[in-house]
Structures are given as C-alpha cells and as structure tokens.
Motif scaffolding. Sequence first.
Motif, PDB file in Angstrom:
ATOM      1  N   LYS A  98     -29.321 -14.343   9.748  1.00 57.66           N
ATOM      2  CA  LYS A  98     -30.052 -14.175   9.061  1.00 57.66           C
ATOM      3  C   LYS A  98     -28.889 -13.187   7.928  1.00 57.66           C
ATOM      4  CE  LYS A  98     -34.029 -12.716   8.760  1.00 57.66           C
ATOM      5  NZ  LYS A  98     -35.513 -11.620   8.699  1.00 57.66           N
ATOM      6  N   CYS A  99     -28.268 -12.827   6.796  1.00 59.17           N
ATOM      7  CA  CYS A  99     -27.273 -12.237   6.191  1.00 59.17           C
ATOM      8  C   CYS A  99     -27.053 -10.757   6.557  1.00 59.17           C
ATOM      9  CB  CYS A  99     -27.913 -12.251   4.902  1.00 59.17           C
ATOM     10  SG  CYS A  99     -28.064 -13.506   3.968  1.00 59.17           S
ATOM     11  N   ILE A 100     -28.285 -10.312   6.922  1.00 52.34           N
ATOM     12  CA  ILE A 100     -28.602  -8.625   7.977  1.00 52.34           C
ATOM     13  C   ILE A 100     -27.870  -9.248   9.121  1.00 52.34           C
ATOM     14  CG2 ILE A 100     -30.787  -8.779   9.051  1.00 52.34           C
ATOM     15  CD1 ILE A 100     -30.886  -6.168   6.898  1.00 52.34           C
ATOM     16  N   GLU A 101     -27.439  -9.962   9.452  1.00 54.16           N
ATOM     17  CA  GLU A 101     -26.850 -10.187  10.974  1.00 54.16           C
ATOM     18  C   GLU A 101     -25.648  -9.618  11.270  1.00 54.16           C
ATOM     19  OE1 GLU A 101     -28.069 -13.266  13.909  1.00 54.16           O
ATOM     20  OE2 GLU A 101     -29.668 -13.603  12.592  1.00 54.16           O
ATOM     21  N   CYS A 102     -24.945  -9.654   9.612  1.00 50.32           N
ATOM     22  CA  CYS A 102     -23.376  -9.771   9.098  1.00 50.32           C
ATOM     23  C   CYS A 102     -22.896  -8.273   8.829  1.00 50.32           C
ATOM     24  CB  CYS A 102     -22.800 -10.690   9.443  1.00 50.32           C
ATOM     25  SG  CYS A 102     -23.095 -12.215  10.481  1.00 50.32           S
ATOM     26  N   HIS A 103     -24.358  -8.675   7.365  1.00 53.34           N
ATOM     27  CA  HIS A 103     -23.948  -7.581   6.554  1.00 53.34           C
ATOM     28  C   HIS A 103     -25.279  -6.510   7.162  1.00 53.34           C
ATOM     29  CE1 HIS A 103     -21.448  -9.589   3.942  1.00 53.34           C
ATOM     30  NE2 HIS A 103     -23.047 -11.465   4.513  1.00 53.34           N
ATOM     31  N   LYS A 104     -25.138  -5.282   7.586  1.00 53.75           N
ATOM     32  CA  LYS A 104     -26.071  -4.536   9.063  1.00 53.75           C
ATOM     33  C   LYS A 104     -26.580  -3.454   8.355  1.00 53.75           C
ATOM     34  CE  LYS A 104     -23.632  -6.078  13.186  1.00 53.75           C
ATOM     35  NZ  LYS A 104     -24.562  -6.784  13.394  1.00 53.75           N
ATOM     36  N   THR A 105     -25.957  -3.466   7.228  1.00 57.96           N
ATOM     37  CA  THR A 105     -27.254  -1.848   6.707  1.00 57.96           C
ATOM     38  C   THR A 105     -27.161  -2.089   5.068  1.00 57.96           C
ATOM     39  OG1 THR A 105     -24.781  -0.513   7.079  1.00 57.96           O
ATOM     40  CG2 THR A 105     -26.384   0.380   5.065  1.00 57.96           C
ATOM     41  N   PRO A 106     -28.731  -1.912   5.964  1.00 61.57           N
ATOM     42  CA  PRO A 106     -29.864  -2.346   4.849  1.00 61.57           C
ATOM     43  C   PRO A 106     -29.899  -1.595   3.141  1.00 61.57           C
ATOM     44  CG  PRO A 106     -31.022  -1.671   6.745  1.00 61.57           C
ATOM     45  CD  PRO A 106     -29.608  -1.173   7.244  1.00 61.57           C
ATOM     46  N   GLY A 107     -30.042  -2.686   2.247  1.00 64.93           N
ATOM     47  CA  GLY A 107     -29.862  -1.363   0.958  1.00 64.93           C
ATOM     48  C   GLY A 107     -28.035  -1.605   1.073  1.00 64.93           C
ATOM     49  N   GLU A 108     -27.605  -1.083  -1.007  1.00 63.64           N
ATOM     50  CA  GLU A 108     -26.913  -0.415  -1.397  1.00 63.64           C
ATOM     51  C   GLU A 108     -26.052   0.379  -1.040  1.00 63.64           C
ATOM     52  OE1 GLU A 108     -28.509  -0.743  -5.187  1.00 63.64           O
ATOM     53  OE2 GLU A 108     -28.416  -3.194  -5.656  1.00 63.64           O
ATOM     54  N   ALA A 109     -24.845  -0.193  -1.158  1.00 65.07           N
ATOM     55  CA  ALA A 109     -23.760   1.429  -0.632  1.00 65.07           C
ATOM     56  C   ALA A 109     -24.872   2.518  -1.989  1.00 65.07           C
ATOM     57  CB  ALA A 109     -22.056   0.905  -0.717  1.00 65.07           C
ATOM     58  N   PRO A 110     -24.326   3.781  -1.311  1.00 66.78           N
ATOM     59  CA  PRO A 110     -24.695   5.269  -1.879  1.00 66.78           C
ATOM     60  C   PRO A 110     -23.721   4.648  -2.552  1.00 66.78           C
ATOM     61  CG  PRO A 110     -24.427   5.593   0.950  1.00 66.78           C
ATOM     62  CD  PRO A 110     -23.768   3.659   0.417  1.00 66.78           C
TER      63      PRO A 110
ATOM     64  N   LEU B  16     -15.345   3.237  -1.293  1.00 68.99           N
ATOM     65  CA  LEU B  16     -15.668   1.894  -0.472  1.00 68.99           C
ATOM     66  C   LEU B  16     -15.356   0.617  -2.040  1.00 68.99           C
ATOM     67  CD1 LEU B  16     -18.751   1.743   1.478  1.00 68.99           C
ATOM     68  CD2 LEU B  16     -16.295   2.094   2.087  1.00 68.99           C
ATOM     69  N   SER B  17     -14.521  -0.252  -1.674  1.00 68.31           N
ATOM     70  CA  SER B  17     -13.964  -1.637  -2.967  1.00 68.31           C
ATOM     71  C   SER B  17     -14.723  -2.675  -2.982  1.00 68.31           C
ATOM     72  CB  SER B  17     -12.958  -1.897  -1.607  1.00 68.31           C
ATOM     73  OG  SER B  17     -13.451  -2.897  -0.505  1.00 68.31           O
ATOM     74  N   LYS B  18     -15.389  -3.328  -3.664  1.00 72.73           N
ATOM     75  CA  LYS B  18     -16.564  -4.169  -3.493  1.00 72.73           C
ATOM     76  C   LYS B  18     -16.401  -4.889  -2.107  1.00 72.73           C
ATOM     77  CE  LYS B  18     -17.770  -7.354  -6.722  1.00 72.73           C
ATOM     78  NZ  LYS B  18     -17.678  -8.827  -7.855  1.00 72.73           N
ATOM     79  N   GLU B  19     -15.235  -4.939  -1.644  1.00 67.42           N
ATOM     80  CA  GLU B  19     -15.357  -7.051  -0.378  1.00 67.42           C
ATOM     81  C   GLU B  19     -16.044  -5.788   0.829  1.00 67.42           C
ATOM     82  OE1 GLU B  19     -12.657  -5.546  -2.881  1.00 67.42           O
ATOM     83  OE2 GLU B  19     -12.997  -8.057  -3.439  1.00 67.42           O
ATOM     84  N   GLU B  20     -15.211  -4.284   1.311  1.00 66.19           N
ATOM     85  CA  GLU B  20     -16.121  -3.711   2.173  1.00 66.19           C
ATOM     86  C   GLU B  20     -17.729  -3.413   2.057  1.00 66.19           C
ATOM     87  OE1 GLU B  20     -12.529  -0.001   3.221  1.00 66.19           O
ATOM     88  OE2 GLU B  20     -13.687   0.140   1.006  1.00 66.19           O
ATOM     89  N   LYS B  21     -18.140  -2.768   0.381  1.00 67.67           N
ATOM     90  CA  LYS B  21     -19.255  -2.746   0.272  1.00 67.67           C
ATOM     91  C   LYS B  21     -19.955  -3.927   0.438  1.00 67.67           C
ATOM     92  CE  LYS B  21     -19.079   0.650  -3.468  1.00 67.67           C
ATOM     93  NZ  LYS B  21     -18.974   0.040  -5.178  1.00 67.67           N
ATOM     94  N   ILE B  22     -19.768  -5.412   0.558  1.00 68.95           N
ATOM     95  CA  ILE B  22     -20.382  -6.742   0.481  1.00 68.95           C
ATOM     96  C   ILE B  22     -20.402  -6.605   2.057  1.00 68.95           C
ATOM     97  CG2 ILE B  22     -20.007  -9.107  -0.236  1.00 68.95           C
ATOM     98  CD1 ILE B  22     -18.955  -8.731  -2.389  1.00 68.95           C
ATOM     99  N   LYS B  23     -18.905  -6.404   2.603  1.00 65.50           N
ATOM    100  CA  LYS B  23     -19.005  -7.002   4.505  1.00 65.50           C
ATOM    101  C   LYS B  23     -20.104  -5.638   4.705  1.00 65.50           C
ATOM    102  CE  LYS B  23     -15.866  -7.015   7.613  1.00 65.50           C
ATOM    103  NZ  LYS B  23     -15.019  -7.392   8.440  1.00 65.50           N
ATOM    104  N   GLU B  24     -20.086  -4.685   4.235  1.00 66.33           N
ATOM    105  CA  GLU B  24     -21.260  -3.823   5.211  1.00 66.33           C
ATOM    106  C   GLU B  24     -22.799  -3.942   5.081  1.00 66.33           C
ATOM    107  OE1 GLU B  24     -22.692  -1.238   7.843  1.00 66.33           O
ATOM    108  OE2 GLU B  24     -20.757  -2.169   7.951  1.00 66.33           O
ATOM    109  N   TYR B  25     -23.403  -3.658   3.109  1.00 67.62           N
ATOM    110  CA  TYR B  25     -24.173  -3.635   2.881  1.00 67.62           C
ATOM    111  C   TYR B  25     -25.204  -4.991   2.073  1.00 67.62           C
ATOM    112  CZ  TYR B  25     -23.346   1.478   2.910  1.00 67.62           C
ATOM    113  OH  TYR B  25     -23.191   2.527   3.124  1.00 67.62           O
ATOM    114  N   HIS B  26     -26.331  -4.950   3.006  1.00 67.21           N
ATOM    115  CA  HIS B  26     -26.917  -6.040   3.137  1.00 67.21           C
ATOM    116  C   HIS B  26     -27.606  -6.804   1.387  1.00 67.21           C
ATOM    117  CE1 HIS B  26     -30.954  -8.598   3.116  1.00 67.21           C
ATOM    118  NE2 HIS B  26     -30.071  -8.775   3.701  1.00 67.21           N
ATOM    119  N   ALA B  27     -27.966  -5.702   0.905  1.00 59.98           N
ATOM    120  CA  ALA B  27     -27.828  -5.983  -0.602  1.00 59.98           C
ATOM    121  C   ALA B  27     -26.342  -5.934  -1.824  1.00 59.98           C
ATOM    122  CB  ALA B  27     -28.968  -4.521  -1.806  1.00 59.98           C
ATOM    123  N   GLU B  28     -25.837  -5.517  -0.925  1.00 63.07           N
ATOM    124  CA  GLU B  28     -24.372  -5.762  -2.087  1.00 63.07           C
ATOM    125  C   GLU B  28     -24.238  -7.335  -1.878  1.00 63.07           C
ATOM    126  OE1 GLU B  28     -22.967  -3.313  -3.856  1.00 63.07           O
ATOM    127  OE2 GLU B  28     -23.499  -2.077  -3.422  1.00 63.07           O
TER     128      GLU B  28
END
Length: 160
Positions: free
Chosen positions: A93-105, A114-126
């Motif tokens: 599931k996406c959230i297994e790697c993109h672990k933080t729910p929601g969008e970047a603050p 955060l760069s766009k790539e960092e946001k996408i890597k960390e945040y699920h909704a991003e």
Amino acid sequence: MIKKHLITTVIIGVAILFVSAAIYAKSAPDEIALSDPAYDEHKKGVVQFEHKKHWDDYAKEYPDLYPSQCGECHHDENGKPLTKLVDGDDVKKCIECHKTPGEAPKGKKATKKLSKEEKIKEYHAEALHANCKGCHKEFNKKYKPKKAPTTCTKCHPKTK
C-alpha cells in the motif's frame, strides 16, 4: 516401475498446485477506496479509485500514457517502476513507504522547507496527488475533451 510412478505422481502434484494457485489467486479489486486507518479522519471525502478502468480500459485506449504499465503507479523503494506486475501480485500500500498521512505542512506550520521530491517521498497525500494529478494533467494536455479530473471536488466526494 516405482520411478515411473513417482515421476507421474510428482507431475500430477505440480499440475494440481498450479491449478489451485490459479483458482485461489487474489485479483486486484475493480475499485479501491483510498483510505487508510493511519488517518484519524479524512478532511475530504475518500477517493474511490477505479483501478480496473485504469489498468484495463484506459491503458488499452491510451497506451502512450502507460509505457511502464503497472509501473506508472506501482514502484519499488527507490521509485523504480514495477513493470512486471500481473493481476493478483502482492503490492505494498502507498502508505507503507509514504508513511506520513496527509500533506506536508505549509506556511507557518512547516518546520523546514522541503523539496517537492522530499514531500512526495514522505507524505502519503503528496505522493498520491503528484502521481494522480500529474497523470491527469498530462492526459488533459494531450487529449480533448479534458476529461481527467484535476480538482479536489472531482475526486473527493463531499462528506456528510
């Protein structure tokens, strides 16, 4: 004679195993609710992703938008497309790697930029928004009428 019987038994056993696996193999659902228990609550309605329409109908009608087949959405931990997937394969599931729910603050809530790539890597909704909206925008740029949704309300139904 015993050797022949053993070989025949092994062949039949292997055949039964393959038939059983084919019968019981799980299949990707036609529609997937993009919700996850990691979210305390969804602020917007839960997207009902029409998986079958994308991997079957749209991929056949617009193959140029699916050069990596399933890999357009499914990728490994390094972001490399998983191109050899078939229906029924286990995928994370996406959230297994993109672990933080929601969008970047954003704004004052953001502790660091955060760069766009960092946001996408960390945040699920991003990650979901970048993937889905990116593909939809590409579709709308290339094809008329512009029928792929790119706004919140077109994907997220109103909550009651």
